[in-house]
Design a protein around this motif. Structure first.
Motif, mmCIF file in Angstrom:
data_model
loop_
_atom_site.group_PDB
_atom_site.id
_atom_site.type_symbol
_atom_site.label_atom_id
_atom_site.label_comp_id
_atom_site.label_asym_id
_atom_site.label_seq_id
_atom_site.Cartn_x
_atom_site.Cartn_y
_atom_site.Cartn_z
ATOM 1 N N VAL A 64 0.839 -1.207 0.000
ATOM 2 C CA VAL A 64 0.000 0.000 0.000
ATOM 3 C C VAL A 64 0.870 1.252 0.000
ATOM 4 O O VAL A 64 0.603 2.219 -0.737
ATOM 5 C CB VAL A 64 -0.950 -0.004 1.221
ATOM 6 N N GLU A 65 1.929 1.245 0.812
ATOM 7 C CA GLU A 65 2.837 2.401 0.871
ATOM 8 C C GLU A 65 3.539 2.606 -0.460
ATOM 9 O O GLU A 65 3.691 3.742 -0.926
ATOM 10 C CB GLU A 65 3.862 2.205 1.991
ATOM 11 N N GLU A 66 3.988 1.521 -1.070
ATOM 12 C CA GLU A 66 4.647 1.621 -2.383
ATOM 13 C C GLU A 66 3.693 2.175 -3.431
ATOM 14 O O GLU A 66 4.081 2.977 -4.284
ATOM 15 C CB GLU A 66 5.160 0.243 -2.801
ATOM 16 N N LEU A 67 2.439 1.736 -3.349
ATOM 17 C CA LEU A 67 1.454 2.217 -4.314
ATOM 18 C C LEU A 67 1.184 3.707 -4.123
ATOM 19 O O LEU A 67 1.002 4.448 -5.096
ATOM 20 C CB LEU A 67 0.158 1.414 -4.158
ATOM 21 N N LYS A 68 1.170 4.160 -2.858
ATOM 22 C CA LYS A 68 0.963 5.587 -2.596
ATOM 23 C C LYS A 68 2.108 6.418 -3.166
ATOM 24 O O LYS A 68 1.879 7.492 -3.742
ATOM 25 C CB LYS A 68 0.845 5.822 -1.085
#
Length: 378
Positions: free
Chosen positions: A104-108
């Motif tokens: 999720v953090e990488e996608l953000k």
């Protein structure tokens, strides 16, 4: 200082003034636009998959932890083995949860670094209303909240119930547009209580309908908290989003709706169980004999041979059973019968007759036919 760096990377399909004369410029622009749209669709698909995987992992972990708590209360060999398996599963799910959080953090970060385009630059300029509401300085006390809720329900109960019976998005939106005062915590709280009442009354179909409208109101309130605006200013945004049938948003809505129904059923069952216990306790209090004992409990505690005597109402069998028992034990049981009202020492007394139960007649006959009782023997 204003940060203009966000404008450095804007992706627009027709931003070049000149193209090669042998290239069909409109076709090139269409191709670029189509490629950008496909990239965005791929990104949104990836985002939905990651969000769904993260939600499923959190749900499984929550269920696993709940089972661990339940098994921790038992102390059997099988439960210990099952507990160890669940603890191992919980550890694995925690690792998966961490992995999903990293994704999720990488996608953000990926989304933040994506160039802007005409679709992300354009915003709906008139999608919400704004209310100038003064923020409350102090939180309301429980007493104030209860008084506020009671006053609100007395004034708008009929309108709240009307909203709870609506079945279509458009009807709900129009009704809230005509009655914006209903968009508040008091309405949501009333709908929750109404759902539990309906489930207790076994009106399951109606409960499910009202539960749907309860989640509608709760989603609106959650949206207002996330946007930090008055709920009346954002309920149209909720309906605009839900009516577009956004898959991720609909899945979240339906998941919460099903979870809410389960919670309502659990609360209704707990209320029924509590009411049954209170009723049983009231009945038990009514049954208590002169010594404060429950005749049902006393009967259950009697030796099986004495219970059998009462079941068949055989006086001679009762006398024989008592004579065969240890005097101390026999005296103990007969005294408990007196304290519970099963045995009436003075059978001729009207008061004693009123305190007896279905076994009283048997004890009266034993009293008359057993001269040993007069001597203090059981």
């Amino acid at each position: 200082m204003v940060d203009y760096s966000v404008w450095d990377h804007i992706e627009v399909s027709d931003d070049e003034d000149e193209t090669h004369p042998n290239i069909d410029t409109p076709s090139l622009f269409r191709w670029r636009h189509q490629a950008r749209v496909e990239r965005m669709e791929q990104f949104h698909k990836e985002k939905e998959e990651i969000d769904k995987g993260s939600r499923d992992c959190k749900r499984k972990l929550s269920e696993c932890q709940k089972k661990i708590k339940e098994l921790a209360l038992t102390n059997t060999a099988s439960s210990k083995n099952e507990l160890q398996k669940l603890q191992a599963e919980a550890q694995q799910l925690k690792k998966e949860e961490k992995s999903w959080e990293n994704k999720v953090e990488e996608l953000k970060k990926k989304e933040k670094n994506m160039p802007w385009n005409v679709d992300t630059l354009s915003k709906d300029g008139f999608s919400k209303s704004v209310f100038n509401v003064k923020a409350e300085q102090d939180e309301e006390s429980e007493e104030q909240k209860e008084k506020k809720h009671k006053t609100f329900v007395e004034k708008y109960e009929k309108q709240i119930k009307h909203f709870g019976m609506l079945r279509h998005w458009d009807d709900s939106q129009k009704y809230l547009s005509d009655n914006p005062h209903l968009v508040c915590e008091e309405t949501a709280n009333y709908l929750v209580i109404w759902c539990i009442d309906l489930e207790v009354e076994e009106k399951h179909a109606l409960m499910q309908q009202v539960a749907h409208q309860t989640i509608v109101m709760q989603f609106i309130l959650e949206l207002s908290k996330s946007l930090k605006v008055d709920p009346r200013a954002c309920f149209r945004q909720f309906f605009a989003k839900i009516k577009t049938a956004d898959q991720q948003y609909m899945e979240g809505f339906n998941d919460e709706l099903e979870s809410f129904k389960v919670r309502v059923q659990e609360r209704a069952k707990a209320r029924i169980d509590r009411a049954m216990k209170e009723y049983e306790e009231e009945e038990r209090q009514k049954r208590l004999g002169p010594g404060g004992l429950d005749p049902v409990d006393v009967y259950d505690s009697l030796p099986q041979e004495l219970q059998k005597c009462f079941d068949v109402k055989d006086v001679q069998m009762l006398q024989d059973s008592i004579s065969k028992m240890d005097p101390t034990e026999a005296k103990y049981h007969m005294q408990r019968c007196i304290d519970s009202g099963l045995w009436v020492p003075n059978a001729q007394s009207a008061e004693g007759a009123e305190k007896g139960d279905k076994f009283e007649g048997v004890y009266e006959e034993v009293k008359k036919e057993s001269p040993e009782e007069e001597k203090g023997n059981p």
